[in-house]
Design a protein around this motif. Structure first.
Motif, PDB file in Angstrom:
ATOM      1  N   ILE A  29       0.844  -1.203   0.000  1.00 52.81           N
ATOM      2  CA  ILE A  29       0.000   0.000   0.000  1.00 52.81           C
ATOM      3  C   ILE A  29       0.874   1.245   0.000  1.00 52.81           C
ATOM      4  N   ALA A  30       1.904   1.251   0.828  1.00 56.05           N
ATOM      5  CA  ALA A  30       2.807   2.403   0.896  1.00 56.05           C
ATOM      6  C   ALA A  30       3.470   2.663  -0.456  1.00 56.05           C
ATOM      7  N   ASP A  31       3.815   1.604  -1.176  1.00 53.00           N
ATOM      8  CA  ASP A  31       4.468   1.754  -2.473  1.00 53.00           C
ATOM      9  C   ASP A  31       3.525   2.352  -3.513  1.00 53.00           C
ATOM     10  N   GLU A  37       2.013  12.413   2.792  1.00 51.15           N
ATOM     11  CA  GLU A  37       1.854  11.869   4.142  1.00 51.15           C
ATOM     12  C   GLU A  37       1.234  12.875   5.102  1.00 51.15           C
ATOM     13  N   SER A  38       1.567  14.144   4.952  1.00 55.80           N
ATOM     14  CA  SER A  38       1.003  15.145   5.858  1.00 55.80           C
ATOM     15  C   SER A  38      -0.502  15.308   5.653  1.00 55.80           C
ATOM     16  N   GLU A  39      -0.952  15.203   4.400  1.00 55.85           N
ATOM     17  CA  GLU A  39      -2.391  15.265   4.138  1.00 55.85           C
ATOM     18  C   GLU A  39      -3.096  14.048   4.714  1.00 55.85           C
ATOM     19  N   ARG A  40      -2.462  12.899   4.589  1.00 59.35           N
ATOM     20  CA  ARG A  40      -3.045  11.682   5.157  1.00 59.35           C
ATOM     21  C   ARG A  40      -3.159  11.799   6.673  1.00 59.35           C
ATOM     22  N   LEU A  41      -2.108  12.282   7.307  1.00 55.33           N
ATOM     23  CA  LEU A  41      -2.114  12.419   8.765  1.00 55.33           C
ATOM     24  C   LEU A  41      -3.238  13.345   9.234  1.00 55.33           C
ATOM     25  N   ARG A  42      -3.476  14.396   8.472  1.00 54.82           N
ATOM     26  CA  ARG A  42      -4.503  15.367   8.867  1.00 54.82           C
ATOM     27  C   ARG A  42      -5.902  14.746   8.875  1.00 54.82           C
ATOM     28  N   SER A  64      -3.434   2.697   9.017  1.00 53.62           N
ATOM     29  CA  SER A  64      -4.124   3.905   8.593  1.00 53.62           C
ATOM     30  C   SER A  64      -5.499   3.582   8.011  1.00 53.62           C
ATOM     31  N   ARG A  65      -6.419   4.486   8.195  1.00 51.07           N
ATOM     32  CA  ARG A  65      -7.736   4.354   7.574  1.00 51.07           C
ATOM     33  C   ARG A  65      -7.632   4.395   6.050  1.00 51.07           C
ATOM     34  N   PHE A  66      -6.506   4.891   5.525  1.00 50.97           N
ATOM     35  CA  PHE A  66      -6.324   4.944   4.077  1.00 50.97           C
ATOM     36  C   PHE A  66      -5.924   3.585   3.510  1.00 50.97           C
ATOM     37  N   VAL A  90      -5.516   9.376  -4.096  1.00 48.67           N
ATOM     38  CA  VAL A  90      -4.683   8.527  -3.250  1.00 48.67           C
ATOM     39  C   VAL A  90      -3.752   7.643  -4.067  1.00 48.67           C
ATOM     40  N   TRP A  91      -4.222   7.168  -5.246  1.00 47.39           N
ATOM     41  CA  TRP A  91      -3.489   6.143  -5.979  1.00 47.39           C
ATOM     42  C   TRP A  91      -3.002   6.584  -7.362  1.00 47.39           C
TER      43      TRP A  91
END
Length: 269
Positions: A29-31, A37-42, A64-66, A90-91
């Motif tokens: 998923i990370a790949d 990442e900052s938008e995801r964290l928010r 993560s919920r993502f 996201v992808w």
């Protein structure tokens, strides 16, 4: 690290969850993910696991919920496109491969199977309460802009819309009063309503399970930088811990009634 874990003493009837606290992603998923990442964290709920840290029994989610959103129904749990997640790409143009999505859904399935195993034991003893702890942004216009109006942004937005009110109103009232007595601005469903986790518990354990969704405004962190306010986090965690005894006492009063004989209705998710 495990994707989620059940920690603490589960011999009681009160559990706290932080299903959106996680930030980890499995490698494939990370790949694939192009979202910053900052938008995801928010859009995650960082530090909600700290808010629940003093509770006797806890469900901690580290993913993560993502990767898969455990507070959404299975058909909406994987953010397959921008329409699933606030317009975020996201992808990228290639999208999410079907086999990767299938493995994310396997994670969702395993989570709910394991949760059922845990909650079956509580339900067999009688009524139980689950604090479904989340957080929300209130400075969306920008880091240098004023916070959004207090009138529509309570410090604690309490979600109880799916609770069996005939059975659990005394428990709801006790939680609300306990937080308010500690100086918290508590209002009911101003911005948010309970979602899949609440719905799932109430369908599987009718008249026995009581899920209260606690949406804390992110006054305990800078939602743009991700920096926590440790003193505020400690205060919120302590306040939540102080609700345990009164909530358990209210719950014990319920367990003396006929509803304590109810058995969980295990149905398909």
């Amino acid at each position: 690290m495990l994707p989620y874990e059940f920690v603490g003493d589960w011999s009681g009837q009160l559990v706290a969850t932080s299903v959106h606290a996680g930030h980890d992603l499995r490698p494939e998923i990370a790949d694939l993910m192009i979202l910053d990442e900052s938008e995801r964290l928010r859009e995650e709920d960082p530090f909600t696991d700290v808010i629940t840290s003093l509770m006797p029994a806890r469900l901690l989610v580290h993913r993560s919920r993502f990767e898969a959103d455990l507070n959404r129904s299975r058909d909406m749990a994987v953010y397959a496109g921008p329409e699933y997640c606030w317009g975020f790409d996201v992808w990228g143009q290639k999208g999410l491969p079907a086999d990767v999505m299938a493995r994310s859904l396997e994670y969702w399935d395993t989570f709910y199977a394991d949760l059922a195993d845990q909650l079956d034991e509580l339900a067999a003893r009688g009524p139980f309460v689950l604090f479904d702890v989340h957080s929300y942004n209130h400075r969306r216009p920008g880091p240098d802009q004023p916070p959004e109006p207090w009138t529509k942004n309570p410090e604690l937005d309490l979600g109880t819309g799916k609770v069996d009110r005939e059975q659990f109103t005394p428990v709801i009232d006790v939680l609300r009063d306990a937080m308010a007595s500690q100086g918290f601005d508590v209002r009911d469903e101003i911005k948010f309503f309970p979602k899949h986790l609440s719905d799932w518990v109430h369908r599987h354990y009718p008249g026995v399970g009581c899920v209260m969704t606690l949406e804390f405004k992110k006054t305990f962190m800078d939602e743009w930088t991700g920096e926590p306010d440790h003193d505020r986090l400690e205060a919120i965690a302590s306040a939540l811990r102080n609700t345990v005894e009164p909530v358990e006492a209210a719950l014990a009063e319920l367990s003396t009634g006929p509803s304590s004989q109810a058995s969980p209705e295990r149905i398909a998710s």
